[in-house]
Design a protein around this motif. Structure first.
Motif, PDB file in Angstrom:
ATOM      1  N   LEU A 139       0.791  -1.236  -0.080  1.00  0.00           N
ATOM      2  CA  LEU A 139       0.031   0.056   0.058  1.00  0.00           C
ATOM      3  C   LEU A 139       0.783   1.214   0.025  1.00  0.00           C
ATOM      4  CD1 LEU A 139      -3.305   0.595   2.104  1.00  0.00           C
ATOM      5  CD2 LEU A 139      -1.740   2.263   1.744  1.00  0.00           C
ATOM      6  N   TRP A 140       0.754   1.862  -0.905  1.00  0.00           N
ATOM      7  CA  TRP A 140       1.788   3.223  -1.254  1.00  0.00           C
ATOM      8  C   TRP A 140       1.022   4.404  -0.640  1.00  0.00           C
ATOM      9  CZ3 TRP A 140       6.559   4.750  -2.579  1.00  0.00           C
ATOM     10  CH2 TRP A 140       6.587   6.089  -3.064  1.00  0.00           C
ATOM     11  N   ILE A 141       1.799   5.178  -0.065  1.00  0.00           N
ATOM     12  CA  ILE A 141       1.474   6.494   0.461  1.00  0.00           C
ATOM     13  C   ILE A 141       2.233   7.576  -0.009  1.00  0.00           C
ATOM     14  CG2 ILE A 141       1.250   7.910   2.602  1.00  0.00           C
ATOM     15  CD1 ILE A 141       0.858   5.338   4.154  1.00  0.00           C
ATOM     16  N   GLN A 196      -5.523   7.503   5.849  1.00  0.00           N
ATOM     17  CA  GLN A 196      -4.481   6.512   5.603  1.00  0.00           C
ATOM     18  C   GLN A 196      -4.853   5.220   6.562  1.00  0.00           C
ATOM     19  OE1 GLN A 196      -0.656   8.035   6.565  1.00  0.00           O
ATOM     20  NE2 GLN A 196      -0.634   9.666   5.088  1.00  0.00           N
ATOM     21  N   MET A 200      -6.316   1.514   4.946  1.00  0.00           N
ATOM     22  CA  MET A 200      -6.034   0.456   5.602  1.00  0.00           C
ATOM     23  C   MET A 200      -6.921  -0.691   5.929  1.00  0.00           C
ATOM     24  SD  MET A 200      -2.438   1.118   7.882  1.00  0.00           S
ATOM     25  CE  MET A 200      -1.774   2.778   7.506  1.00  0.00           C
ATOM     26  N   ILE A 219       2.896  -1.278   4.315  1.00  0.00           N
ATOM     27  CA  ILE A 219       2.805   0.171   3.813  1.00  0.00           C
ATOM     28  C   ILE A 219       3.957   0.692   3.338  1.00  0.00           C
ATOM     29  CG2 ILE A 219       0.770   0.350   5.202  1.00  0.00           C
ATOM     30  CD1 ILE A 219       2.356   1.886   7.489  1.00  0.00           C
ATOM     31  N   VAL A 229       4.643   6.837   6.821  1.00  0.00           N
ATOM     32  CA  VAL A 229       4.668   5.548   7.271  1.00  0.00           C
ATOM     33  C   VAL A 229       5.256   5.392   8.828  1.00  0.00           C
ATOM     34  CG1 VAL A 229       6.024   3.291   6.773  1.00  0.00           C
ATOM     35  CG2 VAL A 229       4.862   4.587   4.911  1.00  0.00           C
ATOM     36  N   GLN A 232       2.732   6.116  11.241  1.00  0.00           N
ATOM     37  CA  GLN A 232       1.893   4.986  11.164  1.00  0.00           C
ATOM     38  C   GLN A 232       2.467   3.905  12.081  1.00  0.00           C
ATOM     39  OE1 GLN A 232      -1.362   5.159  10.589  1.00  0.00           O
ATOM     40  NE2 GLN A 232      -1.555   6.665   8.914  1.00  0.00           N
ATOM     41  N   PHE A 242      -1.210  -3.460   9.071  1.00  0.00           N
ATOM     42  CA  PHE A 242      -0.234  -3.911   8.472  1.00  0.00           C
ATOM     43  C   PHE A 242       0.934  -4.857   9.309  1.00  0.00           C
ATOM     44  CE2 PHE A 242       0.522   0.095  10.339  1.00  0.00           C
ATOM     45  CZ  PHE A 242       1.754   0.215  10.483  1.00  0.00           C
ATOM     46  N   ALA A 245       6.677  -2.440   6.987  1.00  0.00           N
ATOM     47  CA  ALA A 245       6.595  -1.027   6.463  1.00  0.00           C
ATOM     48  C   ALA A 245       7.967  -0.739   5.812  1.00  0.00           C
ATOM     49  CB  ALA A 245       6.519  -0.084   7.743  1.00  0.00           C
TER      50      ALA A 245
END
Length: 576
Positions: A139-141, A196, A200, A219, A229, A232, A242, A245
Motif C-alpha cells: 500500500l503506497w502512501i 490513511q 488500511m 505500507i 509510514v 503509522q 499492516f 513498513a
C-alpha cells in the motif's frame, strides 16, 4: 524541519513520480468485476512492455471513505456509503485540493487535473483477482510535504507484473483540510493520517477479493509518504492493519509535531475572514467556507515562492492517532512491532531542493560566509535557544572543506542540510525501531536513472526522489511527455529497477529483502542484505552491484543524533 522548506520538500520526489505517470498500456477488454463491502466494481487491464501477455487488472477511483465535506470536514473519515449495481472503476477519482504548482512545473502527461474535496479514493493494480491467491499487498502512501501529491502519480503495473504483488495507492487529505487542528475536540487534527488508517481498514476488509492477503500488508512511501509510514508505525491505530513498513527518504522527525496548532488554525481563520471567538466557532466558520477558500488561504500562509519562511499544517499530538510523541511511544514500547525497511539516497539535498529553497545562486559554488549563514539559519529555526557558536563549532568539525574551493563548500552545505532533514532522522528511527526488538533493514541508494542524470550537473549524486523511478518499475513502461515522445531507458536502468523491485517485493513477501521464497521464478537473485541493529549497524549500498557495509556516515549521524541534542539540552538547563 524548517517551516519554509516543508511545502517545497518533495517537489523533486514529485518530479520522479510524474515522470512515470500514465505510462502503461491500458484497455477496456478483459476488465473484471469484483465485489467490495460497498458494492461491485469493474476495472480495466494494462500491460507492461516486456510482458505483453500478462494482464494487470486495474481498478481506479474506488471510494474507501465517505466524502469529507460539510460537518465531516476536519473530522475523522467515515466508511464509504454502499452503492447499487456495478461501479465503473476505469478512471481516476479527483485529486485532493492542492496548489496548481504540481501541474505546472512538469512537462509530463496527467490523466486529469480535477481536484475536489470528495477525494478519498484508492487504486489497485493486481496480477490476479482470484480470492485464494493471497499475494502480498503493498500500500503506497504518496509524498508531497503533506500539502500536495496524489496516489496514482506512480503507476505500479511493472511492480505488480514482475513481482506478483497487489499494489494499492491512495489519496488522503492534504494541507489545512488534512492537518488543521485546534488542539481540542472541535478539530483534533491528523485527519490526513486517519484517512490513511481508513484506507488500511478498507484493504483489510476487501483486498482478498483482488488476489491479496489481508494478513500480509506492507505500507510504503517516499518523503512525506515515508514519514507518514513512520508515524503509522508509531501510532496505536495501526495495530494489526499492516505487518511490514518501508520508509524511503523520510521518517517522523523529518516533519516534527507542531507545538501550537491552535495559533496556526487561528491565522488561517483570519486569512479567510472568520472572526472566531473560540475554537468551536472557528471550526464552524471554516466549515462554511469553500474548499478553494481554505486552500487559497493556506497557500498564502505558506508564502510559496516568496523566499520567506511560511507556515504549514502538519502532525499534532491529538490524543488518538498520536497520544504521545513518536519518540515517547518508542520509549514506552508502544510502537507497532512490524518489520521495517528504511533508507535514503546518497545526496538527498543535492540539487532540486537547494535550487528551490537554498541560497541565491546555488549551483555556482558557495563562500564560507554563506555556508555559515545557512548553518546559523537552520539552527535558529530548528534548535531555538541553542548556543549557536557551540553547534556551529561542532558542525565545522564534521563538515570539513577547503574554504578557498567554492564547490567543495557548497557540497558540504548540501550534505549537512540533507543529513539534518532526511539521513539523521532515518538512522535515528532505525535505531529506535531495532532497539524495540523488531527486524530492521537500512539502505543508502546510489543509483540515478539515466534520464535524471542527463538533466543535472555531474556533481549531483542520487537526489531526493531519484529512488521512486526504479522502485516502481519506470524502465519497463513508456513514460509519455506532454509534447510527445517517451523517455528512453538504458540496460542499466532496467537492471537496477528489477533488482530494487525484487528487494522491495521480497521484503513484502517474506520480511527479508534478500529472500525470494514464494516469488516469481524469474525474479533476479539479489545480494544478502544483513539486518540492522544498534550494535551492528549494517546497511545496504544500493547500486548496479549492491553491497553491504557497516556504519552509515557515523560521524555525521553522531553530530545530529547525539552531539547537537546534548548541546541543545545543556543550553536549556543553563536557561533554567
Amino acid at each position: 524541519m524548517a517551516k519554509g522548506t516543508i511545502f517545497l520538500m518533495l517537489l523533486v520526489c514529485l518530479w520522479a513520480q510524474v515522470l512515470i505517470f500514465s505510462a502503461a498500456t491500458e484497455g477496456n477488454d478483459g476488465g473484471r468485476t469484483v465485489p467490495t463491502t460497498s458494492g461491485d466494481v469493474r476495472g480495466t487491464v494494462q500491460y507492461i512492455n516486456d510482458l505483453p501477455d500478462k494482464p494487470i487488472y486495474t481498478f481506479l477511483g474506488i471510494p474507501y471513505a465517505a466524502p469529507p465535506v460539510g460537518n465531516l470536514r476536519f473530522s475523522a473519515p467515515q466508511p464509504a456509503a454502499p452503492w447499487e449495481g456495478v461501479r465503473d472503476a476505469t478512471k481516476l477519482g479527483p485529486f485532493c485540493p492542492q496548489g496548481q504548482v504540481v501541474f505546472q512545473i512538469f512537462p509530463f502527461k496527467f490523466e486529469h487535473h480535477n481536484m475536489d474535496e470528495d477525494c478519498l479514493s484508492l487504486n489497485i493494480e493486481t496480477p490476479t483477482v482470484e480470492k485464494d491467491a493471497k499475494l502480498p499487498v503493498m500500500l503506497w502512501i504518496h509524498g508531497g510535504g503533506l500539502s500536495m501529491g496524489m496516489g496514482h502519480v506512480v503507476p505500479f503495473a511493472a511492480l505488480a507484473a514482475k513481482q506478483d504483488v497487489v499494489v494499492v495507492n491512495i489519496n488522503y487529505r492534504l494541507g489545512a483540510l488534512g492537518f488543521l487542528s485546534t488542539g481540542d475536540e472541535n478539530a483534533p487534527g491528523n485527519v490526513g493520517f486517519l484517512d490513511q488508517v481508513e484506507a488500511m481498514i478498507w484493504v483489510k476488509e476487501n483486498i482478498q477479493n483482488f488476489g491479496g492477503d489481508p494478513d500480509r500488508v506492507t505500507i510504503f512511501g517516499e518523503s512525506a509518504g515515508g514519514l507518514s509510514v513512520s508515524y503509522q508505525v508509531a501510532s496505536p491505530l495501526g495495530k494489526g492493519l499492516f505487518q511490514r513498513a518501508i520508509s524511503q527518504s523520510g521518517t517522523y522527525s523529518t516533519m516534527e509535531v507542531l507545538p501550537k496548532p491552535l495559533e496556526l488554525a487561528a491565522k488561517l481563520a483570519k486569512e479567510v475572514g472568520c472572526d472566531a471567538k473560540d475554537s468551536a466557532s472557528l471550526v464552524d466558520c471554516l466549515r462554511q467556507k469553500t474548499a478553494d477558500e481554505i486552500l487559497e488561504g493556506s497557500l498564502r500562509m505558506m508564502k510559496m515562492g516568496s523566499g520567506e519562511m511560511g507556515e504549514y499544517f502538519g502532525p499534532v499530538l491529538d490524543g488518538n492517532f498520536l497520544p504521545e510523541h513518536p519518540k515517547d511511544l518508542y520509549h514506552d514500547g508502544q510502537a507497532n512491532a512490524v518489520e521495517y525497511l528504511l533508507g535514503v539516497n546518497n545526496h538527498e539535498f543535492g540539487f532540486v531542493m537547494p535550487s528551490l529553497t537554498g541560497p541565491l545562486g546555488f549551483g555556482q559554488g558557495m563562500t564560507e560566509d554563506a555556508f555559515l549563514h545557512e548553518l546559523e539559519k537552520l539552527i535558529d529555526r530548528t534548535y531555538q535557544g541553542a548556543k549557536k557558536d557551540s553547534v556551529i563549532a561542532a558542525a565545522r568539525e564534521v563538515y570539513r572543506y577547503n574554504p578557498d574551493d567554492p564547490m567543495a563548500v557548497q557540497h558540504q552545505y548540501t550534505l549537512f542540510a540533507g543529513d539534518q532533514m532526511f539521513v539523521a532522522p532515518t538512522v535515528d528511527t532505525a535505531n529506535k525501531h531495532a532497539a524495540s526488538g523488531s527486524n530492521v533493514y537500512l539502505y543508502e541508494n546510489h543509483y540515478v536513472h539515466s534520464a535524471s542524470a542527463a538533466t543535472r550537473p555531474e556533481w549531483v549524486g542520487c537526489d531526493h526522489g531519484d529512488d521512486t523511478t526504479s522502485m516502481s518499475g519506470w524502465p519497463f513502461i513508456d513514460v509519455h511527455l506532454a509534447a510527445g515522445g517517451v523517455i528512453p531507458n538504458t540496460a542499466d536502468d532496467k537492471k537496477f529497477s528489477a533488482d530494487m523491485m525484487a528487494f522491495w517485493a521480497n521484503f513484502a513477501r517474506t520480511g527479508d529483502p534478500s529472500d525470494h521464497t514464494g516469488g516469481p521464478a524469474d525474479s533476479p537473485a539479489v545480494p544478502e542484505w544483513p539486518q540492522y541493529t544498534p550494535v551492528n549497524p549494517a546497511y545496504m549500498n544500493l547500486d548496479m552491484t549492491s553491497s553491504s557495509d557497516v556504519g552509515l556516515h557515523p560521524d555525521r549521524m553522531a553530530l545530529w543524533n547525539d552531539v547537537i541534542p546534548k548541546l541543545v539540552a545543556s543550553s536549556d538547563k543553563e536557561e533554567l
